[in-house]
Design a protein around this motif. Structure first.
Motif, PDB file in Angstrom:
ATOM      1  N   THR C 274       0.899  -1.342  -0.117  1.00  0.00           N
ATOM      2  CA  THR C 274      -0.027  -0.082   0.049  1.00  0.00           C
ATOM      3  C   THR C 274       0.891   1.316  -0.021  1.00  0.00           C
ATOM      4  O   THR C 274       0.357   2.397  -0.403  1.00  0.00           O
ATOM      5  N   TYR C 277       1.127   3.683   5.856  1.00  0.00           N
ATOM      6  CA  TYR C 277       1.298   3.223   7.188  1.00  0.00           C
ATOM      7  C   TYR C 277      -0.295   3.167   7.608  1.00  0.00           C
ATOM      8  O   TYR C 277      -0.486   2.052   8.296  1.00  0.00           O
ATOM      9  N   TRP C 278      -1.185   4.066   7.522  1.00  0.00           N
ATOM     10  CA  TRP C 278      -2.414   3.715   8.064  1.00  0.00           C
ATOM     11  C   TRP C 278      -3.413   2.673   7.357  1.00  0.00           C
ATOM     12  O   TRP C 278      -4.463   2.100   7.903  1.00  0.00           O
ATOM     13  N   LEU C 279      -2.912   1.976   6.218  1.00  0.00           N
ATOM     14  CA  LEU C 279      -3.560   0.972   5.556  1.00  0.00           C
ATOM     15  C   LEU C 279      -2.962  -0.520   6.228  1.00  0.00           C
ATOM     16  O   LEU C 279      -3.213  -1.479   5.844  1.00  0.00           O
ATOM     17  N   PRO C 282      -5.643  -2.323   8.881  1.00  0.00           N
ATOM     18  CA  PRO C 282      -6.513  -3.016   8.294  1.00  0.00           C
ATOM     19  C   PRO C 282      -6.283  -4.433   7.201  1.00  0.00           C
ATOM     20  O   PRO C 282      -6.790  -5.331   7.196  1.00  0.00           O
TER      21      PRO C 282
END
Lengths: 337, 337, 337, 337
Positions: C274, C277-279, C282
């Motif tokens: 991705t 980092y925020w993916l 999940p």
């Protein structure tokens, strides 16, 4: 149709499947190999839904051997289809350039562009009255007024006109007003629209969807032809790939591939494929060299003031230059442009 | 909006461009670097068409900084949208499973499947009355009769129903008959249909197009919302890639990305994404683990006799198993399923 | 192998082809249908090059029915392969998280990250000493010094180490220094490197190429296994698609598909897939829910000072949070993490 | 470099970022818009790693304005590079056809093909000694013996030879034996190999990777050029897309795009792009019409007995026909072939 079976398929399962196939009037041959076994199915295999067979848990894969399209197939119709648009022929060795603005903006604009592209050698005038825009807030076209202006430009120049339809409600209006009805890439699988166009008698310019395979394009043509209208012109306009430098990737191989698979004429749209005016010239030449039956090109007298897609529009003088170069190229290829 | 200029841009050209921008009530800041120079444009930049700017030959690239969607954007609407369908909520922490056959085939089939999926925990019944088939010769759905049978299944079970619309002519009928109107992947950019659905007050299940970017999906939602209907449920159903083992590639990242960009609920369709029933279970779990607000799953009592897409349908007992596993998974994730 | 013939194939041509096939010790069955005719070839069909058959002008298509890989195939080796790395098992129900910085930068950095990821529950330390960078002007890794620092971190924490090899010249060094040798996506079809790694006895972490099909990934594993080294761990790390919001598209379906086709362990790399980092959170959960045998995750104590790929690195506290969530998720799925 | 900030960025965060940028000797301009705010960074922006900036949580996006390649860029080297191979020039208006078999098989084969392609007008002989095959069980080339046979064919015909390298161990041997060293698509980002080839003085034929962007191809060339070797010929050979009718999709737009971005010569490989001999003729013409500096074409005297890729090989008489057509086409385009 070839049905590949799982390694651990039982005799009973095979017999069950053969029975089902035979009940549909088809013949199933069972062939067992060292590592894999298959059923070869003969007859009108389109009587069987692939999904039906694939849903048996002992089936590994179903492979179709026959093309799923008929009326569009060259095997059923070996000679090139030639479509006549008010005396202008396309297909079967007749190469046609269509040109004009992305959208019709006003009388002066469309008439002046029409005159200049005609003089340069274009045979058909393109112009958008209804525009498929990604944003609901962008200019959506002059709509009915746009069609009227196109008709005036036709009257002034004698050029047939092609324009995109976006709603099946307007089919009657388009049949009356334009000479070729364009189905845009985003509507290539709008089956409702395709079916209704199949009931008309108008030539249809069918653009390939952004991620449509060549086979799906032919199946979309088949939808129109199945209804009785066999005047379909196919248009390669760039496919969606990972490359972002160009808006889309013009699939130049689709031209000779379609020439082999179908009898329908094939043109390309280098303007939409690339999104950049300076790529229109080399890609137009490449299309003709690869065997295309024509081109559809955006031309605008003032690209910086165009209400849409100015970045991909040629100025009339650049279009004239291109046409002159295409004529020389055509003579080397024995193609009249 | 950032406008990058060519290296050889002249002072006169820059001034010309600044003037045009200012005439639209915007502010243009010229910043010259060592190797490249740019204009930074402030204000309501959507008043300018990108193509207009890009068509200046001295412009290299135009970069948009603002998202082109508004009503669908989380910046304009920070809280999750919760859509209520006859008392069943979706979004904002409410997770909903929709299930049923690819197409409605007869009364017994749809009622029996409806009962079994309800018992397993599905909240909404799916069923196709109009089917978008690649081939004009394939089963096209029971059409109006299919809608009637769906209504009977709703009456028997109390489950709201979702079904796909393929023609804007039928909007009134669908508004009356179904609880959620589905727009299929092939019609995601059928702007005529989207605009007309925007005038209704029905929840819309909007499927991502086969090659639509996440931004294009949101722009399609924006078309519906711009008309006044903000009840849009997004559905990731697999995108077209080079990988052919699965029918499409489920873009699992789209779930958390959409969660960040929009307030609308997001579900996935693992059945269509993969085309294989044995992939539905792991991809359903992955979707919920990635934060999806729900699933839409094909279930058929006799997949081998399904009139379409049998290969991707779960049998009721497999669906029950999946639901049981999802409930356990949900409790680990603090999600009620 | 199925050989589909052109419609106008002659009897003489068919006989010629059958003769060639039989000369290779194989059996050819000729089956003639209404519209198409095929040869079904039985026996060791990999003795025939597809290209050889396809180059006959009367051949339309050649369809392979057997998987081209053997040692990697589950049909030849039904039980899950479990790979033991200094006592840590991966595969066959053993789930392992590998974590660490994109590149090793200095002693303090690598030791401190190693300690924190170990404490959070990671079992194996990742760290780049040689970095494949798109630009020749970007930081290329600490190289030999990087390997030394990794060894020190291993000494301090007891964690086995995995690091990427970029040149076959360094195989001996890597065999000596690291516990798992990583082959990056760009070298997945560097057959020279694969062959040489096949001669070693080290576990290999083989990343899927950016546009490699699942079958090509398995064929790359086969290159290593054909040399005698069957300790191959496969890694899905995102494939290249038209979607640009994420760097690549994590092909989550590849996990259950690979589980069916091969006995080798499969992990995913949500950080590289991705680029954000925020993916990672999940997509890590989705991978485990879909059945992955593990994860490889980038963790950096100061992402804003990372010499590469800071944007996709988790801070140690975020990694701890993720591990805690994964443990809960794992217990719902009956997987120990 | 443009740094777009999150909506909720604080003054303190912006100051922190500006300080970091200024410490690197760059200038940061803060521009605040109605809905979004950005930092415009001026100076040697490649001193900053994008990932570093992107890892700040208050940064939304980083946009690079400068091309990341230098030596390959036309801005740094406006005139076309002309590469001289034993007196044969390529680039800057010099168009060259390379032809020969996929793999060298025996003395008679390579010498006879060399003679016939030379007679037809090819200037350079291609032939594989080391073959990158998807399967470890497929024919891998005659290796060293293949190189010897190529040298004999060169001796007999005087044609320079081009052959693919697969291992950096063999660079010295290839430098000695061949006239152009080919880097295959699968090794386009084998940075170890590229760096080592950058230290040689041999012309390099660099093929575009199957999913490499145009920019990545130029960055791979930059790796070679950064080492001191600026004799790089680029080759478009088809990219991987969702279309499966052709093996890959020849990206014809890449030709004029590369002509604009770089001064290096660009050729295409229609044989590998399509995998079908009957597509080589139209795609060769399209390539030349789009402005390619040459072609590399597979020719085999007995395609049905070729040890690899027979399906895409032209017979010598078909190659002669193509060359004759290309000469006529060339004269229409003012290109000498």
């Amino acid at each position: 149709m070839i049905i590949q079976l799982n390694d651990n398929v039982t005799k009973k399962e095979i017999e069950e499947l053969i029975k089902i196939i035979e009940e549909k009037g088809l013949v199933a041959n069972y062939v067992v190999g060292e590592k894999t076994s298959v059923l070869g199915v003969l007859g009108e295999t389109n009587k069987i839904a692939i999904g039906e067979i694939e849903s048996y848990e002992f089936v590994k894969k179903v492979i179709l051997l026959q093309e799923p399209y008929k009326k569009a197939s060259r095997s059923f119709h070996p000679e090139d289809t030639i479509i006549d648009i008010n005396g202008i022929k396309i297909g079967g060795g007749n190469t046609v350039v269509m040109a004009g603005p992305c959208s019709v903006e006003n009388r002066e604009q469309i008439v002046s562009i029409a005159k200049s592209v005609k003089e340069a050698g274009a045979k058909i005038l393109r112009g958008g009255a209804y525009k498929p825009r990604t944003s609901p807030y962008a200019f959506q076209g002059l709509e009915l007024e746009g069609l009227e202006l196109l008709k005036e430009a036709r009257k002034e120049t004698g050029m047939p006109i092609v324009s995109e339809i976006m709603s099946s409600d307007l089919i009657e209006k388009f049949v009356e007003d334009v000479d070729i009805i364009q189905v845009g890439a985003r509507n290539m699988q709008n089956f409702d629209l395709l079916k209704k166009l199949g009931k008309t008698n108008k030539p249809i310019l069918l653009k390939r969807g952004l991620s449509a395979t060549i086979e799906e394009l032919l199946m979309a043509a088949e939808y129109i032809m199945a209804g009785g209208n066999d005047k379909v012109i196919l248009c390669e306009r760039g496919i969606r790939t990972y490359e972002t430098y160009t808006r889309n990737t013009l699939d130049i191989s689709a031209i000779p591939v379609l020439k082999r698979l179908t009898h329908l004429p094939i043109i390309t749209d280098p303007s939409h494929a690339t999104g950049k005016y300076w790529l229109v010239n080399p890609l137009s030449k490449a299309s003709i060299a690869a065997g295309a039956d024509g081109l559809i090109i955006e031309v605008h007298n003032e690209p910086t003031k165009a209400l849409c897609d100015g970045a991909q529009s040629l100025k009339p003088e650049k279009f004239k230059e291109l046409m002159d170069e295409l004529k020389i190229l055509g003579s080397a290829l024995n193609v009249k442009i």
